[in-house]
Scaffold this motif. Structure first.
Motif, mmCIF file in Angstrom:
data_model
loop_
_atom_site.group_PDB
_atom_site.id
_atom_site.type_symbol
_atom_site.label_atom_id
_atom_site.label_comp_id
_atom_site.label_asym_id
_atom_site.label_seq_id
_atom_site.Cartn_x
_atom_site.Cartn_y
_atom_site.Cartn_z
ATOM 1 N N ALA A 11 14.369 2.274 3.904
ATOM 2 C CA ALA A 11 13.837 1.402 2.850
ATOM 3 C C ALA A 11 13.078 2.196 1.796
ATOM 4 O O ALA A 11 13.065 1.831 0.614
ATOM 5 C CB ALA A 11 12.931 0.349 3.467
ATOM 6 N N SER A 12 12.444 3.302 2.197
ATOM 7 C CA SER A 12 11.665 4.106 1.252
ATOM 8 C C SER A 12 12.500 4.704 0.132
ATOM 9 O O SER A 12 11.961 5.125 -0.892
ATOM 10 C CB SER A 12 10.937 5.226 1.999
ATOM 11 O OG SER A 12 11.872 6.074 2.646
ATOM 12 N N ALA A 20 8.969 -2.679 -5.538
ATOM 13 C CA ALA A 20 8.962 -4.008 -6.166
ATOM 14 C C ALA A 20 8.569 -5.122 -5.209
ATOM 15 O O ALA A 20 7.889 -6.075 -5.598
ATOM 16 C CB ALA A 20 10.336 -4.299 -6.780
ATOM 17 N N ASN A 21 8.999 -5.047 -3.948
ATOM 18 C CA ASN A 21 8.746 -6.118 -2.982
ATOM 19 C C ASN A 21 7.578 -5.831 -2.042
ATOM 20 O O ASN A 21 7.450 -6.475 -1.004
ATOM 21 C CB ASN A 21 10.007 -6.395 -2.162
ATOM 22 C CG ASN A 21 11.109 -7.020 -3.006
ATOM 23 O OD1 ASN A 21 10.847 -7.543 -4.090
ATOM 24 N ND2 ASN A 21 12.336 -6.967 -2.509
ATOM 25 N N GLU A 26 -0.544 -1.999 -1.051
ATOM 26 C CA GLU A 26 0.065 -1.487 0.177
ATOM 27 C C GLU A 26 1.209 -0.519 -0.095
ATOM 28 O O GLU A 26 1.858 -0.049 0.833
ATOM 29 C CB GLU A 26 0.575 -2.653 1.032
ATOM 30 C CG GLU A 26 -0.536 -3.500 1.642
ATOM 31 C CD GLU A 26 -1.452 -2.688 2.553
ATOM 32 O OE1 GLU A 26 -0.956 -1.766 3.225
ATOM 33 O OE2 GLU A 26 -2.667 -2.967 2.573
ATOM 34 N N ILE A 27 1.470 -0.222 -1.354
ATOM 35 C CA ILE A 27 2.546 0.720 -1.668
ATOM 36 C C ILE A 27 2.204 2.094 -1.108
ATOM 37 O O ILE A 27 1.121 2.624 -1.337
ATOM 38 C CB ILE A 27 2.783 0.787 -3.186
ATOM 39 C CG1 ILE A 27 3.384 -0.535 -3.683
ATOM 40 C CG2 ILE A 27 3.693 1.961 -3.551
ATOM 41 C CD1 ILE A 27 3.576 -0.603 -5.177
ATOM 42 N N CYS A 288 2.019 0.645 -8.988
ATOM 43 C CA CYS A 288 1.418 -0.260 -8.011
ATOM 44 C C CYS A 288 1.057 -1.609 -8.618
ATOM 45 O O CYS A 288 0.692 -2.535 -7.892
ATOM 46 C CB CYS A 288 0.160 0.384 -7.405
ATOM 47 S SG CYS A 288 0.514 1.854 -6.413
ATOM 48 N N GLY A 289 1.117 -1.715 -9.937
ATOM 49 C CA GLY A 289 0.781 -2.976 -10.567
ATOM 50 C C GLY A 289 -0.706 -3.235 -10.617
ATOM 51 O O GLY A 289 -1.143 -4.351 -10.902
ATOM 52 N N VAL A 290 -1.515 -2.214 -10.312
ATOM 53 C CA VAL A 290 -2.964 -2.329 -10.338
ATOM 54 C C VAL A 290 -3.509 -1.210 -11.225
ATOM 55 O O VAL A 290 -3.045 -0.073 -11.155
ATOM 56 C CB VAL A 290 -3.567 -2.197 -8.922
ATOM 57 C CG1 VAL A 290 -5.083 -2.343 -8.972
ATOM 58 C CG2 VAL A 290 -2.960 -3.225 -7.979
#
Length: 385
Positions: A11-12, A20-21, A26-27, A288-290
């Motif tokens: 998955a990595s 994205a998911n 937690e990334i 990370c969207g942060v």
């Protein structure tokens, strides 16, 4: 069903599954490292300002964080902090570039003695050019500096010879060096001591090949005194304070970090027992969207540091009591009742030599707010990270 090299990847390897998911905090952009750190492993850190976060939290976590240059018995905790004891494993201050690290080793083992080995400031004040802000107020004499330096070098040798894991955070490619013998300074002479002259000093911006060569040389020397040493390399996410290139500081920041990241990739592929840790990707990648930068767009927020340490703990620290201690440390990083600006300020109390560049710019701006820098001169008097 036909197969191809992508058919059975983890998955990595896929953006949707690995980024994205995944919840932003937690990334985890790392797969299995080549080694792990046990509670008995002695850990030494060095590098740019951001390296202090890693050392500080490892020391609090229950890991065996090795400090070889210890506080003098007659000094209090406040005095120790002012004199930069315990900031790193030894009192070498910020080591921003690969060339600095290589020369630190060579100076400690008497392989290299720079010609410009002390700076005299006024009456009875002596500055160490390679640790210009390590001693508040400077040293009282050359003899005092020489004695302190001898103690320091002994502590550096002890650290290199007894460590199990060395964590080095690369911060910069820009530097200033002596034209006479190539000695590299953490700050441009004239910023926090010394006197800059174009005849004696020159600006250098190291490329990928030079960084790789410097680090390869250092690794060979380290293995010469400590054959079993393991090394973790990381790139600081903190932008430059100033650039001496004739371009925008943001462009220089991206160029510098890119060079260091490519160099780390090459070193990890070529060298045994060398691992790369992606603190830069976690904080500065924006994936990370942060937003992990404070209001100054340089300081890393407590949440960003906590994310970095969660990934480090998960990937490098062996499970058990140390893991639980690290969890408590990371949890303690979360902001409490103070506002976001206060939380960032509390977490960012680091010893950073390059901040002197910003103070210098502010003083200059205050004295002459409308003055322009001539286009023929380099901006910033150096670089900062």
């Amino acid at each position: 069903m036909k197969t191809n090299p992508y058919s059975r990847l983890p998955a990595s390897a896929y953006w949707r599954q690995a980024v994205a998911n995944v919840p932003p905090n937690e990334i985890d952009p790392m797969v299995e490292p080549p080694f792990r750190i046990s509670p008995r492993d002695k850990i030494v850190t060095a590098g740019s300002c951001f390296a202090q976060h890693i050392g500080r939290h490892l020391a609090k976590s229950g890991c065996d964080y090795l400090v070889t240059e210890k506080l003098h018995p007659f000094l209090t905790g406040g005095a120790a902090r002012a004199l930069n004891y315990g900031v790193y494993s030894a009192r070498y201050g910020n080591v921003y570039t690969s060339r600095q690290l290589l020369q630190l080793f060579d100076r400690a083992y008497d392989r290299f003695t720079p010609k410009e080995n002390c700076w005299r400031e006024g009456t009875g004040v002596v500055i160490d050019p390679f640790r210009p802000q390590i001693q508040e107020g400077g040293f009282n004499s050359v003899r005092e500096l020489d004695l302190d330096r001898a103690t320091h070098f002994a502590a550096v040798r002890e650290a290199f010879e007894t460590l199990d894991v060395f964590i080095f955070t690369l911060g910069l490619t820009e530097a200033w060096r002596s034209r006479e013998d190539g000695a590299v300074f953490p700050l441009c002479p004239g910023v926090a001591g010394g006197e800059y002259t174009a005849a004696a000093h020159e600006f250098v911006n190291f490329g990928v090949e030079e960084v790789v060569a410097d680090m390869t040389g250092f690794l060979e020397r380290l293995r010469g005194v400590n054959p079993d040493a393991r090394v973790i390399l990381t790139v600081s996410p903190v932008p430059l304070v100033a650039t001496a290139e004739r371009r925008h500081v943001m462009v220089s920041t991206m160029a510098s970090k890119s060079i260091l990241r490519v160099a780390c990739d090459m070193l990890e592929r070529r060298c045994d027992q060398v691992a790369y840790f992606p603190s830069y990707e976690i904080v500065a990648g924006a994936y990370c969207g942060v937003d992990y930068f404070g209001p100054d767009r340089r300081s890393v927020t407590p949440e960003g540091v906590a994310h970095v340490m969660r990934v480090f703990e998960r990937r490098f620290i062996k499970r058990g009591l140390v893991e639980e201690a690290l969890r408590r440390t990371v949890k303690a990083l979360a902001p409490t009742g103070s506002g976001p600006t206060d939380a960032v300020a509390d977490a960012m109390k680091l010893m950073c030599d390059e901040e002197a560049l910003e103070f210098l710019a502010l003083r200059t701006e205050s004295a002459s707010p409308k003055a322009d820098i001539p286009s023929s001169s380099r901006s910033g008097e150096g670089d900062g990270e």
